[in-house]
Design an enzyme around this catalytic site. Structure first.
Site, PDB file in Angstrom:
ATOM      1  N   ILE A 160     -28.500  32.472  -7.341  1.00 56.98           N
ATOM      2  CA  ILE A 160     -29.162  31.419  -6.582  1.00 56.98           C
ATOM      3  C   ILE A 160     -30.117  32.133  -5.634  1.00 56.98           C
ATOM      4  CG2 ILE A 160     -27.260  31.367  -4.896  1.00 56.98           C
ATOM      5  CD1 ILE A 160     -27.863  28.437  -4.387  1.00 56.98           C
ATOM      6  N   SER A 161     -31.367  31.696  -5.606  1.00 56.19           N
ATOM      7  CA  SER A 161     -32.405  32.435  -4.881  1.00 56.19           C
ATOM      8  C   SER A 161     -32.173  32.439  -3.380  1.00 56.19           C
ATOM      9  CB  SER A 161     -33.780  31.834  -5.179  1.00 56.19           C
ATOM     10  OG  SER A 161     -34.128  31.995  -6.528  1.00 56.19           O
ATOM     11  N   GLN A 162     -32.747  33.436  -2.730  1.00 54.51           N
ATOM     12  CA  GLN A 162     -32.733  33.508  -1.277  1.00 54.51           C
ATOM     13  C   GLN A 162     -33.367  32.245  -0.704  1.00 54.51           C
ATOM     14  OE1 GLN A 162     -35.179  36.636   0.244  1.00 54.51           O
ATOM     15  NE2 GLN A 162     -34.608  36.293   2.386  1.00 54.51           N
ATOM     16  N   ARG A 188     -26.281  23.652   0.447  1.00 56.98           N
ATOM     17  CA  ARG A 188     -26.272  24.827  -0.436  1.00 56.98           C
ATOM     18  C   ARG A 188     -24.858  25.242  -0.820  1.00 56.98           C
ATOM     19  NH1 ARG A 188     -27.479  30.976   0.138  1.00 56.98           N
ATOM     20  NH2 ARG A 188     -28.773  31.439  -1.675  1.00 56.98           N
TER      21      ARG A 188
END
Length: 249
Positions: A98-100, A72
């Protein structure tokens, strides 16, 4: 003979020492690997806490492996690298995030995909969700309306070795008809309704995961299932907060 060879190798190491930058990078990668493992534990705790709502107490092992593997920190801006493995969304520019990681893992799990399946992602963003799906063995078709984000995501995905991700710049509301139908569709931005073109591109027996709701109201993560006869059912999973689905004017 062995002693001579040993001295020769030692001499080469002395002449060509490992650069400090390479040592630092190796140390960073080790730390990031440990951080990913800790993140997976945090995701597992979230899954257990929301098990009743999401209908599962644990995630598919393929999802867990992907979350442990995908780097990530490569998909966030450099200034956010030290927070890459926080279980939280992060800004990536252009008003997007950017999503959890928990949500990325959950959406990947809800889609119930198998290796080799064709999946459409609407909202490439940084490319992280696409990378997770690719790591799981999917053939990923991803759409992003913001051209600079699409360019950066394409470069990162290529650098990370995810060649099975095809990326297109365009309005994801209308999907990618010529590449459909899809075994699964994952939408990573909130729409105020489920786009009919996406429903038509979902294969019989497939699933779509999409946040539905307005940008300043409570959104619901919705699971859409299409049975083998083409009939649709929907189920609200849990409340979420996503950036709105960007449309062409």
């Amino acid at each position: 003979m062995f002693r001579t060879l040993f001295y020769t190798l030692t001499a080469w190491v002395w002449l060509f020492p490992v650069p400090d930058s390479a040592i630092a990078e190796a140390a960073n990668e080790k730390a990031f690997t440990a951080a990913r493992a800790a993140l997976v534990e945090a995701i597992a705790a979230d899954v257990a806490a929301t098990g009743k709502a999401i209908g599962a107490q644990r995630l598919d092992p393929a999802v867990i492996r992907a979350m442990k593997t995908v780097r990530r920190h490569r998909f966030v801006p450099p200034e956010s690298a030290d927070r890459a493995y926080d279980n939280t969304p992060l800004p990536i520019g252009y008003g997007q995030t950017i999503s959890q990681p928990y949500i990325v893992a959950l959406m990947s799990n809800l889609a119930a995909l198998n290796p080799g399946d064709r999946v459409l992602e609407v909202g490439t963003g940084s490319g992280y969700q696409a990378a997770v799906l690719a790591e799981m063995g999917m053939q990923v078709y991803s759409m992003e309306i913001i051209r600079p984000l699409a360019g950066t995501a394409a470069e990162t995905l290529r650098a990370e070795g995810y060649d099975q991700v095809s990326l297109r710049v365009g309005d994801g509301y209308f999907g990618w008809e010529e590449k459909g139908p899809f075994d699964g569709i994952i939408v990573t931005a909130a729409a105020d309704h489920i786009p009919p073109p996406l429903l038509s591109q979902l294969k019989n027996g497939g699933r779509m995961v999409i946040p539905v709701g307005g940008p300043f109201s409570v959104q619901q993560l919705v699971l859409v299932a299409k049975d083998e006869d083409g009939a649709l059912t929907t189920r609200q999973i849990l409340p979420v907060r996503f950036v709105p689905l960007t449309r062409r004017p």
